[in-house]
Design an enzyme around this catalytic site. Structure first.
Site, PDB file in Angstrom:
ATOM      1  CG  HIS A 163      -1.974   1.013   1.230  1.00 56.47           C
ATOM      2  ND1 HIS A 163      -3.213   0.799   1.757  1.00 56.47           N
ATOM      3  CD2 HIS A 163      -2.001   2.286   0.755  1.00 56.47           C
ATOM      4  CE1 HIS A 163      -3.963   1.890   1.618  1.00 56.47           C
ATOM      5  NE2 HIS A 163      -3.236   2.807   1.012  1.00 56.47           N
ATOM      6  CG  HIS A 184      -0.929   6.719  -1.864  1.00 60.03           C
ATOM      7  ND1 HIS A 184      -2.091   6.554  -2.589  1.00 60.03           N
ATOM      8  CD2 HIS A 184      -1.205   6.279  -0.614  1.00 60.03           C
ATOM      9  CE1 HIS A 184      -3.035   6.057  -1.797  1.00 60.03           C
ATOM     10  NE2 HIS A 184      -2.519   5.872  -0.598  1.00 60.03           N
ATOM     11  CG  LEU A 185       4.899   4.641  -6.138  1.00 61.98           C
ATOM     12  CD1 LEU A 185       5.447   3.675  -7.187  1.00 61.98           C
ATOM     13  CD2 LEU A 185       6.010   5.008  -5.143  1.00 61.98           C
ATOM     14  NE  ARG A 186       0.486  11.324  -3.025  1.00 68.24           N
ATOM     15  CZ  ARG A 186      -0.567  10.998  -2.308  1.00 68.24           C
ATOM     16  NH1 ARG A 186      -1.594  10.367  -2.850  1.00 68.24           N
ATOM     17  NH2 ARG A 186      -0.613  11.290  -1.022  1.00 68.24           N
ATOM     18  CG  ASP A 224      -6.251   3.672  -0.292  1.00 66.14           C
ATOM     19  OD1 ASP A 224      -6.860   3.438   0.761  1.00 66.14           O
ATOM     20  OD2 ASP A 224      -5.256   4.414  -0.345  1.00 66.14           O
ATOM     21  CG  HIS A 267      -5.551   2.352   5.757  1.00 62.66           C
ATOM     22  ND1 HIS A 267      -6.899   2.386   5.901  1.00 62.66           N
ATOM     23  CD2 HIS A 267      -5.292   2.943   4.558  1.00 62.66           C
ATOM     24  CE1 HIS A 267      -7.444   2.982   4.858  1.00 62.66           C
ATOM     25  NE2 HIS A 267      -6.480   3.322   4.027  1.00 62.66           N
ATOM     26  CG  ASP A 306      -1.957   4.967   3.570  1.00 64.24           C
ATOM     27  OD1 ASP A 306      -1.888   5.269   2.362  1.00 64.24           O
ATOM     28  OD2 ASP A 306      -2.898   5.314   4.300  1.00 64.24           O
ATOM     29  CG  HIS A 339       0.125  15.207   0.954  1.00 59.65           C
ATOM     30  ND1 HIS A 339      -0.713  15.116  -0.134  1.00 59.65           N
ATOM     31  CD2 HIS A 339      -0.358  14.330   1.868  1.00 59.65           C
ATOM     32  CE1 HIS A 339      -1.677  14.242   0.123  1.00 59.65           C
ATOM     33  NE2 HIS A 339      -1.485  13.734   1.328  1.00 59.65           N
ATOM     34  N   GLY A 392      -2.055  12.374   5.565  1.00 62.33           N
ATOM     35  CA  GLY A 392      -1.059  11.433   5.044  1.00 62.33           C
ATOM     36  C   GLY A 392       0.321  11.697   5.585  1.00 62.33           C
TER      37      GLY A 392
HETATM   38 ZN   LIG Z   1      -6.754   4.450   2.360  1.00 61.49          ZN
END
Ligand SMILES: [Zn+2]
Length: 432
Positions: free
Chosen positions: A61, A63-65, A153, A234, A307, A311, A326
């Site tokens: 899980h 986030h590579l954006r 997600d 999560h 996760d 940002h 985040g």
């Molecule tokens: Zn989530």
């Protein structure tokens, strides 16, 4: 000539193999060639005395954006952060722009990862078009492109009916996994932190644990009805853990993950209004955190997932209620687990590595990752110094710096990470 590397004299911890031993690991042409006393072959020798060698970590899980939010992270910067954190495989979530709801975005992310050569990337496909919760995404096309895990997600599947449809539809494919972000929007709306004593005293709008629990209960009921595989992202609340525990006892095919920040922090840590502690789901009470720890130790919670949610600085420097939720997590996950769970004997080291590597690899179908460490297996490995102390502070390898662990002292430093026989990190530094 053969490409050879020897990790010399490491403590080898391998949850799927011979659990704990001291020896050498010989790598030849991308694969493990021998474990034990390997003599003195012509090879690059890396002295690993006092260090621990395990299967490379796997984050299911992340986030590579990219595409769409390259000012926060890119596939390259995110996989470099992953490698520096000891990961050899990551699963980036689908909430990019465009959303990964068809094979085109999946191929784009994979191509970027292949060019960077820092970690194997297993893109997550969206469940619904645009993750908007209305009609199903191009799931069949994405399965054909090799996607094994699907999630909206960031958002919850909005209705029980839609979840039922996707779980039934998913059964037509060989063992895909639907991963749910459990959050009832009507209860969570406007919530800035966990609803409880601290939200009242801080004057911040709360988001109750029930926002998660009602969806966990709903989803488990639908998984029971359809007999499908379900994964819960999560988890944050004690009662969610108890619901999963009972569901597993009943034979429902459910797996669950927890993040390092939910295992370490609680809502008390928000007393300074630190926006790096603003995460979703929110940090809950100390009792919830303790239940997450117990659930992870007894296997109710299967995996640890970061996760990782980068940002930009200016986004996180906004007022608390304007700041996006985040924390980044790839570079701190291993050390947070070693410091806060393994050192106090809440988790054994093999169980920690299982939850950080073997189990997420199994759920993702990442068969080249997660061990066992034995001859013939692809050389996806990490070597770390368990006692080395460091203070978490910028700069990070990630493009972003919003770490909930900023200013904390952690133990455990990644020394080498190896992806298919090539060092992506050596002596603590990325090689590319
Ligand atoms: Zn989530």
């Amino acid at each position: 000539m053969l490409e050879r590397t020897v990790f010399r004299g490491a403590r080898v911890v391998d949850p799927l193999g011979e659990t704990d031993r001291v020896g050498d690991v010989l790598i030849e042409d991308g694969r493990i060639a021998a474990v034990g006393d390997v003599g003195t072959p012509a090879a690059e020798i890396l002295d690993c005395e006092g260090l621990i060698l395990t299967p490379g970590l796997v984050d299911m899980h992340t986030h590579l954006r990219e595409p769409g939010f390259e000012h926060k992270e890119t596939v390259e910067s995110g996989t470099r952060a992953a490698a520096c954190g000891g990961f050899t495989a990551v699963a980036p979530m689908a909430n990019t722009d465009p959303v990964a709801d068809h094979a085109g975005v999946i191929h784009e992310v994979r191509d970027l990862a292949a060019a960077a050569r820092l970690a194997d990337v297993f893109p997550v496909g969206a469940i619904t078009k645009g993750s908007e919760g209305e009609s199903l995404a191009e799931i069949g096309e994405m399965v054909d492109a090799g996607v094994r895990i699907f999630s909206d997600d960031g958002r919850c599947v909005p209705t029980a009916r839609l979840l039922r449809n996707v779980l039934v539809y998913g059964k037509a494919f060989d063992d895909i996994v639907i991963a749910e972000h459990c959050e009832d929007g009507s209860l969570a709306e406007g919530g800035q932190m966990h609803e409880g004593l601290h939200s009242y005293s801080l004057g911040l709008r709360g988001q109750p644990a029930e926002a998660e629990e009602v969806i966990v209960a709903r989803d488990l009921a639908i998984a029971r009805m359809t007999g499908s595989r379900l994964h819960l992202c999560h988890l944050s609340s004690a009662r969610s853990v108890e619901l999963v525990r009972r569901a597993k006892a009943e034979g429902i095919r459910v797996t669950a993950e927890v993040t390092p920040h939910h295992l370490v922090f609680s809502d008390e840590d928000l007393l300074t209004y630190d926006t790096n502690m603003k995460v979703n789901p929110p940090l809950r009470s100390a009792d919830d955190r303790d239940a997450l720890r117990a659930g992870l130790a007894d296997g109710t919670i299967d995996a640890i997932a970061t996760d990782h949610a980068p940002h930009a600085v200016e986004e996180k420097e906004a007022e608390f209620d304007q700041s996006p939720p985040g924390t980044i997590g790839l570079e701190t996950a291993l050390a947070a687990v070693l410091t806060h769970l393994v050192e106090p004997a809440i988790l054994s080291l093999p169980r920690a590595i299982e939850a950080l590597s073997a189990v997420p690899a199994r759920i993702l179908g990442a068969t080249d990752h997660g061990g066992p460490i034995e001859p013939g297996r692809p050389a996806n490995l990490v070597v770390f110094d368990p006692g080395a102390e460091w203070i978490v502070e910028p700069p990070f390898v990630s493009k972003s710096r919003n770490s909930a662990f900023t200013g904390r002292t952690l133990h455990g430093v990644v020394v080498h990470t190896m992806l298919r026989g090539e060092l992506t990190v050596t002596d603590g530094k990325a090689t590319r």
